[in-house]
Design a protein around this motif. Structure first.
Motif, short mmCIF file in Angstrom:
data_model
loop_
_atom_site.label_atom_id
_atom_site.label_comp_id
_atom_site.label_asym_id
_atom_site.label_seq_id
_atom_site.Cartn_x
_atom_site.Cartn_y
_atom_site.Cartn_z
N THR A 135 0.82 -1.21 0.00
CA THR A 135 0.00 0.00 0.00
C THR A 135 0.85 1.26 0.00
O THR A 135 0.36 2.34 -0.33
N VAL A 136 2.12 1.13 0.39
CA VAL A 136 2.98 2.31 0.48
C VAL A 136 4.24 2.20 -0.38
O VAL A 136 4.95 3.18 -0.57
N THR A 137 4.52 1.00 -0.88
CA THR A 137 5.74 0.77 -1.67
C THR A 137 5.37 0.11 -2.99
O THR A 137 4.66 -0.89 -3.00
N PRO A 138 5.85 0.64 -4.13
CA PRO A 138 5.58 -0.02 -5.41
C PRO A 138 6.13 -1.44 -5.41
O PRO A 138 7.18 -1.72 -4.80
N ASP A 139 5.44 -2.34 -6.08
CA ASP A 139 5.80 -3.76 -6.07
C ASP A 139 7.26 -3.96 -6.45
O ASP A 139 7.98 -4.76 -5.82
N HIS A 140 7.74 -3.24 -7.46
CA HIS A 140 9.11 -3.49 -7.94
C HIS A 140 10.18 -3.03 -6.96
O HIS A 140 11.35 -3.38 -7.10
N LYS A 141 9.78 -2.23 -5.93
CA LYS A 141 10.75 -1.75 -4.94
C LYS A 141 10.67 -2.50 -3.60
O LYS A 141 11.39 -2.15 -2.67
N ILE A 142 9.81 -3.49 -3.51
CA ILE A 142 9.68 -4.26 -2.28
C ILE A 142 10.99 -5.02 -2.02
O ILE A 142 11.44 -5.80 -2.86
N PRO A 143 11.64 -4.82 -0.86
CA PRO A 143 12.93 -5.49 -0.59
C PRO A 143 12.76 -6.85 0.07
O PRO A 143 11.66 -7.24 0.48
N LEU A 144 13.86 -7.55 0.22
CA LEU A 144 13.88 -8.79 0.99
C LEU A 144 13.86 -8.48 2.48
O LEU A 144 14.34 -7.43 2.94
N THR A 145 13.34 -9.41 3.25
CA THR A 145 13.48 -9.37 4.70
C THR A 145 14.83 -9.98 5.07
O THR A 145 15.48 -10.63 4.23
N PRO A 146 15.29 -9.82 6.31
CA PRO A 146 16.51 -10.53 6.73
C PRO A 146 16.40 -12.03 6.52
O PRO A 146 17.39 -12.70 6.14
N GLN A 147 15.20 -12.58 6.76
CA GLN A 147 14.98 -14.01 6.50
C GLN A 147 15.16 -14.31 5.03
O GLN A 147 15.74 -15.34 4.66
N GLY A 148 14.67 -13.42 4.16
CA GLY A 148 14.81 -13.62 2.72
C GLY A 148 16.26 -13.60 2.27
O GLY A 148 16.66 -14.36 1.37
N VAL A 149 17.07 -12.74 2.89
CA VAL A 149 18.50 -12.70 2.58
C VAL A 149 19.15 -14.03 2.93
O VAL A 149 19.93 -14.60 2.15
#
Length: 312
Positions: A56-70
């Motif tokens: 709702t606040v960040t464009p889909d293409h700019k969504i980052p990884l979480t620490p878990q995702g890293v």
């Protein structure tokens, strides 16, 4: 008018299928030029996966990884290197990466690539056509929940998100990417030494990855609807079989294929691809024909009805 556009699209897809099949056969006949593996990877856990409100606040293409995702991406890199290095391969194997331009896929690429030395990586290319399915721009969570419920009833493949894409739209751009992929191999744009085993690693998204496999293996829409999504940083290994076909069954077990949603017929096809002989005329197996034409007679004599026989 729409019928004409549909026919043109079908003809284009058939032409791409024929060109791809002929190219695969020609490259196999030349010997050893095809990549040994094509590995399709989904990105690690993103903020959007852990909190849908992020959209709702960040464009889909700019969504980052979480620490878990890293951490997931780093582990995936280690597992992929083990797949490549632990199997019988030329000692000088190489990898080439294709990646979606989204922040979470680029970050996944950087983390999993830590498992490979510069010597092993011959190149990387950002590829917009393997990006995430477009859901529109900023996403209102309540509205998206309702839309996704509608998609479940309508069908995942043909449902088009308002101001966004359907999986069928993704299929079209993935088809275009595949055509470019074969040209890259054919013209050796990857700067690959044929004496070294080549592994292509495609870092993409859940739906785009499933559509890639659907397009590659010519799965039907009905078969696509059976597939489960990739987990975060989960990957599928398409490996060249003894007969020159790529198959998921060379590396993965039948239990894995079942878990991913492949039907018994789809699994049987993967097993055939792992060992079957590649040729220009085997584009469609009897199993494919039976899926569409279950009532066809076995011979011409059986197909002639009574009235036609009387007129002969």
């Amino acid at each position: 008018m729409n019928l004409g556009v549909t026919n043109i699209t079908n003809n284009n897809n058939n032409n791409i299928n024929n060109q791809t099949n002929q190219f695969q056969f020609a490259m196999h006949e030349k010997g050893g030029i095809l990549p040994k593996r094509i590995i399709v990877v989904r990105h690690g856990e993103s903020q959007g996966n852990s909190d849908p409100g992020a959209y709702t606040v960040t464009p889909d293409h700019k969504i980052p990884l979480t620490p878990q995702g890293v951490a997931q991406a780093r582990l995936a890199g280690s597992k992929i290197r083990h797949v490549i290095a632990s199997s019988p391969s030329s000692p000088d194997w190489r990898v080439f990466f294709y990646a979606s331009p989204y922040t979470r896929t680029r970050s996944t690429l950087r983390e999993l690539a830590r498992s490979f030395s510069k010597k092993r990586v011959i190149g990387v290319r950002e590829e917009c056509r393997i990006r995430e399915q477009d859901f529109g721009n900023f996403q209102v969570q309540e509205r998206m929940n309702a839309i996704k419920e509608t998609r479940q009833r309508f069908g995942r493949f043909f449902y088009r998100f308002p101001e966004g894409e359907s999986a069928a739209d993704v299929f079209d751009r993935v088809s275009s990417f595949l055509e470019s992929l074969w040209r890259d191999i054919d013209m050796n744009r990857l700067n690959h030494n044929p004496s070294n085993d080549l592994n292509l690693i495609i870092v993409s998204h859940g739906l785009a990855s499933r559509v890639f496999l659907m397009r590659w293996f010519r799965w039907t829409v009905e078969q696509f609807e059976l597939l489960n999504n990739f987990g975060n940083s989960e990957f599928r290994v398409m490996q060249l079989g003894s007969g020159g076909e790529y198959s998921l069954a060379v590396h993965h077990t039948e239990e894995e294929l079942l878990e991913w949603g492949l039907s018994p017929d789809m699994i049987a096809d993967q097993k055939w691809r792992a060992n079957g002989n590649k040729g220009p005329s085997n584009d469609q197996s009897p199993r494919d024909l039976e899926a569409f034409f279950d009532l066809l007679p076995d011979s011409d004599d059986e197909g002639v009805d009574t009235e036609e026989k009387q007129s002969l």
